[in-house]
Design a protein around this motif. Structure first.
Motif, PDB file in Angstrom:
ATOM      1  N   SER A  87       0.829  -1.200   0.000  1.00 54.28           N
ATOM      2  CA  SER A  87       0.000   0.000   0.000  1.00 54.28           C
ATOM      3  C   SER A  87       0.873   1.264   0.000  1.00 54.28           C
ATOM      4  N   PHE A  88       1.921   1.227   0.821  1.00 50.77           N
ATOM      5  CA  PHE A  88       2.817   2.371   0.935  1.00 50.77           C
ATOM      6  C   PHE A  88       3.556   2.606  -0.387  1.00 50.77           C
ATOM      7  N   LEU A  89       4.017   1.524  -1.008  1.00 46.53           N
ATOM      8  CA  LEU A  89       4.739   1.657  -2.273  1.00 46.53           C
ATOM      9  C   LEU A  89       3.821   2.161  -3.389  1.00 46.53           C
ATOM     10  N   THR A  90       2.577   1.692  -3.382  1.00 46.12           N
ATOM     11  CA  THR A  90       1.631   2.168  -4.397  1.00 46.12           C
ATOM     12  C   THR A  90       1.387   3.665  -4.219  1.00 46.12           C
ATOM     13  N   ALA A  91       1.217   4.076  -2.964  1.00 46.73           N
ATOM     14  CA  ALA A  91       1.050   5.506  -2.696  1.00 46.73           C
ATOM     15  C   ALA A  91       2.257   6.271  -3.235  1.00 46.73           C
ATOM     16  N   GLY A  92       3.456   5.716  -3.037  1.00 43.76           N
ATOM     17  CA  GLY A  92       4.671   6.369  -3.519  1.00 43.76           C
ATOM     18  C   GLY A  92       4.690   6.484  -5.037  1.00 43.76           C
ATOM     19  N   LEU A 141      -1.949   3.647 -14.677  1.00 47.70           N
ATOM     20  CA  LEU A 141      -1.119   2.690 -13.936  1.00 47.70           C
ATOM     21  C   LEU A 141      -1.980   1.563 -13.371  1.00 47.70           C
ATOM     22  N   LEU A 142      -3.177   1.941 -12.956  1.00 43.44           N
ATOM     23  CA  LEU A 142      -4.065   0.979 -12.299  1.00 43.44           C
ATOM     24  C   LEU A 142      -4.750   0.079 -13.326  1.00 43.44           C
ATOM     25  N   LEU A 143      -5.097   0.646 -14.483  1.00 43.12           N
ATOM     26  CA  LEU A 143      -5.933  -0.085 -15.435  1.00 43.12           C
ATOM     27  C   LEU A 143      -5.167  -0.641 -16.623  1.00 43.12           C
ATOM     28  N   ALA A 144      -3.839  -0.427 -16.656  1.00 48.95           N
ATOM     29  CA  ALA A 144      -3.075  -0.782 -17.857  1.00 48.95           C
ATOM     30  C   ALA A 144      -3.243  -2.249 -18.256  1.00 48.95           C
ATOM     31  N   GLY A 145      -3.413  -3.136 -17.269  1.00 48.61           N
ATOM     32  CA  GLY A 145      -3.502  -4.549 -17.606  1.00 48.61           C
ATOM     33  C   GLY A 145      -4.922  -5.016 -17.888  1.00 48.61           C
ATOM     34  N   SER A 166       1.198  -1.922 -15.489  1.00 53.07           N
ATOM     35  CA  SER A 166       0.167  -1.929 -14.454  1.00 53.07           C
ATOM     36  C   SER A 166       0.725  -2.207 -13.058  1.00 53.07           C
ATOM     37  N   VAL A 167       0.162  -1.514 -12.105  1.00 52.27           N
ATOM     38  CA  VAL A 167       0.581  -1.664 -10.717  1.00 52.27           C
ATOM     39  C   VAL A 167      -0.106  -2.898 -10.107  1.00 52.27           C
ATOM     40  N   VAL A 168      -1.210  -3.338 -10.714  1.00 51.34           N
ATOM     41  CA  VAL A 168      -2.068  -4.343 -10.072  1.00 51.34           C
ATOM     42  C   VAL A 168      -1.364  -5.667  -9.725  1.00 51.34           C
ATOM     43  N   PRO A 169      -0.673  -6.323 -10.695  1.00 50.37           N
ATOM     44  CA  PRO A 169      -0.055  -7.609 -10.330  1.00 50.37           C
ATOM     45  C   PRO A 169       0.954  -7.470  -9.193  1.00 50.37           C
ATOM     46  N   HIS A 170       1.687  -6.332  -9.190  1.00 46.95           N
ATOM     47  CA  HIS A 170       2.701  -6.139  -8.146  1.00 46.95           C
ATOM     48  C   HIS A 170       2.043  -5.890  -6.792  1.00 46.95           C
ATOM     49  N   TYR A 171       0.976  -5.129  -6.851  1.00 42.90           N
ATOM     50  CA  TYR A 171       0.226  -4.846  -5.619  1.00 42.90           C
ATOM     51  C   TYR A 171      -0.369  -6.144  -5.068  1.00 42.90           C
ATOM     52  N   ASP A 172      -0.975  -6.938  -5.970  1.00 44.46           N
ATOM     53  CA  ASP A 172      -1.602  -8.187  -5.544  1.00 44.46           C
ATOM     54  C   ASP A 172      -0.585  -9.144  -4.934  1.00 44.46           C
ATOM     55  N   TYR A 181       9.912  -2.901  -9.607  1.00 44.70           N
ATOM     56  CA  TYR A 181       8.863  -2.206 -10.350  1.00 44.70           C
ATOM     57  C   TYR A 181       8.544  -0.854  -9.695  1.00 44.70           C
ATOM     58  N   PHE A 182       8.251  -0.907  -8.408  1.00 43.38           N
ATOM     59  CA  PHE A 182       7.891   0.348  -7.710  1.00 43.38           C
ATOM     60  C   PHE A 182       9.045   1.347  -7.751  1.00 43.38           C
ATOM     61  N   ALA A 183      10.256   0.842  -7.516  1.00 41.92           N
ATOM     62  CA  ALA A 183      11.422   1.730  -7.528  1.00 41.92           C
ATOM     63  C   ALA A 183      11.582   2.368  -8.905  1.00 41.92           C
ATOM     64  N   SER A 184      11.334   1.600  -9.983  1.00 41.90           N
ATOM     65  CA  SER A 184      11.542   2.203 -11.298  1.00 41.90           C
ATOM     66  C   SER A 184      10.453   3.210 -11.636  1.00 41.90           C
ATOM     67  N   VAL A 185       9.211   2.953 -11.227  1.00 42.92           N
ATOM     68  CA  VAL A 185       8.169   3.954 -11.481  1.00 42.92           C
ATOM     69  C   VAL A 185       8.542   5.261 -10.789  1.00 42.92           C
ATOM     70  N   MET A 186       8.903   5.155  -9.508  1.00 49.38           N
ATOM     71  CA  MET A 186       9.229   6.372  -8.752  1.00 49.38           C
ATOM     72  C   MET A 186      10.476   7.037  -9.307  1.00 49.38           C
ATOM     73  N   GLY A 187      11.496   6.215  -9.610  1.00 50.36           N
ATOM     74  CA  GLY A 187      12.744   6.766 -10.142  1.00 50.36           C
ATOM     75  C   GLY A 187      12.498   7.505 -11.455  1.00 50.36           C
ATOM     76  N   PHE A 188      11.737   6.872 -12.328  1.00 44.01           N
ATOM     77  CA  PHE A 188      11.467   7.492 -13.623  1.00 44.01           C
ATOM     78  C   PHE A 188      10.696   8.799 -13.454  1.00 44.01           C
ATOM     79  N   ALA A 189       9.616   8.740 -12.645  1.00 42.62           N
ATOM     80  CA  ALA A 189       8.767   9.930 -12.501  1.00 42.62           C
ATOM     81  C   ALA A 189       9.535  11.080 -11.849  1.00 42.62           C
ATOM     82  N   LEU A 190      10.380  10.762 -10.867  1.00 45.42           N
ATOM     83  CA  LEU A 190      11.123  11.839 -10.203  1.00 45.42           C
ATOM     84  C   LEU A 190      12.201  12.398 -11.124  1.00 45.42           C
ATOM     85  N   PHE A 191      12.809  11.522 -11.913  1.00 45.90           N
ATOM     86  CA  PHE A 191      13.796  12.001 -12.876  1.00 45.90           C
ATOM     87  C   PHE A 191      13.131  12.947 -13.879  1.00 45.90           C
ATOM     88  N   ALA A 192      11.953  12.538 -14.362  1.00 49.96           N
ATOM     89  CA  ALA A 192      11.215  13.388 -15.304  1.00 49.96           C
ATOM     90  C   ALA A 192      10.818  14.705 -14.634  1.00 49.96           C
TER      91      ALA A 192
END
Lengths: 330, 247
Positions: free
Chosen positions: B143-148, B178-182, B205-211, B225-236
């Motif tokens: 939950s915390f990682l998804t929020a991140g 992110l939520l609906l991609a799959g 999609s975040v769903v399989p990782h969250y599940d 997965y979570f680290a790369s989403v955050m890393g990419f978005a913060l870099f951008a």
């Protein structure tokens, strides 16, 4: 201290700053003048490293603000236009934050904050959130923030904006005092401010530097600078005009009219290298020789407003003149 | 290094204190707690499932965050731009990267605090039954990682505009992707594309990782997965903050 070399800034297709070069040394207060939209704030933002220049360089104490930003920024205190501050923070919270960002802690921090609170008279509003402050207090809070780490360089974008006359005066005194050992750049619309605090003036118009000199040097560039107005009794206007016109160094004599029985004339000097010749002694001598009695005698020093108007307007006229010439040639 | 950490800490501390000096923090926490309670107990009928598990509780988080996280993230940079404080912040002796990380961390810690305040749920299930507390811990982590991840996307949209409404809506759309991609309706939009494209879209999609985390499985690839989403978005975010300083 501050070196700005060939600064150019494009905003899309708009050229905001065009090849501006100047330096400011310690002990100098540089006044930055120009009409609205001339590129003053943009230049200041490039000096503080907020905006990267399209070309050209800014060096603070030898550190390039783009390539070596941190040491450069450590030495610069900056008061942005409109004096921003975090609205929900209290004045003391904000100042403590700024002190911490500059690496101050413990007693050093308390001393630094205490010092600027006294200097800027912020004690009555210390625990008030910034968005509840009056404009004057908000402005002084941001000013306090810029001088808090006691940086050797200050960049102040309209430091007296929104202050009442007494506060303006205090801030000017403060700047003049600090200008003795710091390098300060300030922008302003108020020309008397330049006289009050600046040791050097730059006028920028349409992104270009059009003037750079001490306030006295600039004043001499005013169209009326160095002209002498005299009121002479018992002589005819024509006679006076003939006598004065023949003198060396006199460019033109205008008869202004009669006032209380004296004919008033205005004598314009010839300019050498842009500086008006000193007419006072010449005129005084000739009037003594001819026994002319005069009731009024004063030399105009030239007003900065005139220079400002002259250089920021003349630009456009020169531009249209060049156009005419090229049309004729064509 | 020490200097960098200190800068990040100073900015993050100011930022976090800022949340609690405005009503934002309190409104957010109360709404988050009330809504997560409502969905768990009323919509998922927590007691009727008769299981000592927080699965119904965590299920709703990814949806709640869809709206609540952009509400926190939308102000990260647009507020600085609107009030002009960005000019102060970016001329202080800190790098833009430090400011971006600090602001992100402060908001993330704040979301973490809101999450911690759901602890009565943990007490309840432990009181009523015998849950696997390891699974619950993994659930909290997910939950915390998804929020991140959502927050990092909100930081990105916030850097793009000084208008918080635009920032909020764009962030919601990105998070929704992110939520609906799959989800088949989304992947069906690109059925014309080669298989690997569909696979890539679904893989965002975040769903399989969250599940996976909800099942109590903490696998490296989910964390990556979570680290790369955050890393990419913060870099951008960094790229945008850099290029739009004057705007």
């Amino acid at each position: 201290m501050i070196e700005a070399l060939n600064l150019v800034k494009w905003f899309g297709p708009i050229l905001a700053v065009n090849d501006v070069t100047f330096t400011v040394e310690r002990g100098e207060v540089l006044g930055f003048l120009g009409p609205n939209g001339a590129g003053k704030s943009t230049t200041m933002r490039m000096i503080t490293g907020f905006l990267p220049p399209s070309s050209g360089t800014v060096r603070i104490d030898g550190h390039d603000v783009v390539d070596d930003p941190i040491p450069a920024r450590e030495n610069v205190g900056y008061l942005p236009e409109n004096a921003p501050g975090y609205p929900e923070m209290t004045v003391t919270g904000f100042l403590n934050f700024v002190a911490e960002v500059h690496g101050l802690g413990g007693q050093d921090k308390r001393d630094a904050v205490g010092r600027v609170v006294e200097m800027c008279h912020l004690r009555p509003v210390l625990h008030q959130p910034i968005d509840t402050l009056s404009k004057g207090y908000r402005h002084r809070t941001c000013f306090a923030q810029s001088i808090l780490p006691d940086p050797p360089i200050l960049v102040l974008d309209e430091p007296t904006d929104g202050l009442d006359p007494n506060q303006k005066r205090e801030v000017r005194d403060l700047i003049r005092e600090m200008g003795k050992e710091k390098a300060i750049i300030l922008s302003t619309h108020i020309l008397e401010e330049v006289d009050a605090v600046c040791s050097r003036v730059i006028i920028i118009d349409n992104g270009q530097l059009v003037c750079n000199g001490t306030p006295d040097e600039l004043r001499k560039r005013a169209p009326g600078a160095g002209s002498v107005t005299v009121g002479i009794y018992d002589h005819k206007a024509g006679e006076i005009k003939d006598v004065f016109s023949g003198l060396k160094g006199v460019k033109r004599v205008d008869v202004l009219g009669e006032h209380n029985g004296a004919v008033q004339v205005k004598v314009y000097p010839v300019r050498q290298d842009g500086n008006p010749l000193e007419l006072g002694p010449v005129l005084a001598n000739v009037m003594k020789e001819r026994g002319m009695v005069f009731g009024e005698f004063h030399t105009e020093k030239g007003r900065l407003e005139e220079v400002f108007y002259d250089v920021t307007r003349a630009e456009q006229e020169v531009a249209s003149d060049t156009e005419k010439v090229s049309n004729n040639v064509g | 290094m020490e200097r960098r950490c200190r800068n990040v800490w100073t900015i993050a501390k100011r930022e976090l204190a800022g949340y609690f000096m405005s009503p934002v923090a309190y409104v957010f926490i109360i709404i988050f707690l009330v809504l997560s309670g409502f969905f768990t107990f009323m919509v998922s009928d927590f007691f009727a499932t008769n299981e000592a598990s927080l699965a119904p509780f965590f299920f709703w988080h990814q949806w709640l965050y869809l709206f609540l996280v952009p509400a926190i993230g939308m102000r990260l940079w647009s507020e600085e731009r609107r009030s002009g404080t960005i000019e102060l912040l970016l001329t202080m002796p800190i790098t833009a990267g430090q400011a971006i990380i600090a602001k992100f961390l402060a908001a993330w810690v704040f979301l973490g605090l809101a999450l911690i305040l759901t602890f009565p749920m943990v007490i309840t299930v432990n009181f009523l039954g015998n849950p696997d507390n390891g699974v619950i811990a993994a659930g909290y982590l997910g939950s915390f990682l998804t929020a991140g991840a959502y927050l990092s996307l909100s930081s990105l949209t916030s850097a793009m505009t000084r208008n918080q409404v635009v920032s909020f809506i764009t962030a919601v759309v990105l998070c929704m992707f992110l939520l609906l991609a799959g989800w088949p309706p989304v992947t069906n939009m690109v059925t014309w594309a080669p298989y690997w494209v569909i696979d890539t879209v679904a893989g965002v999609s975040v769903v399989p990782h969250y599940d996976a985390l909800q099942r109590g499985v903490i696998a490296i690839r989910d964390l990556v997965y979570f680290a790369s989403v955050m890393g990419f978005a913060l870099f951008a975010t960094g790229v945008i903050v850099h290029s739009r300083r004057g705007a």
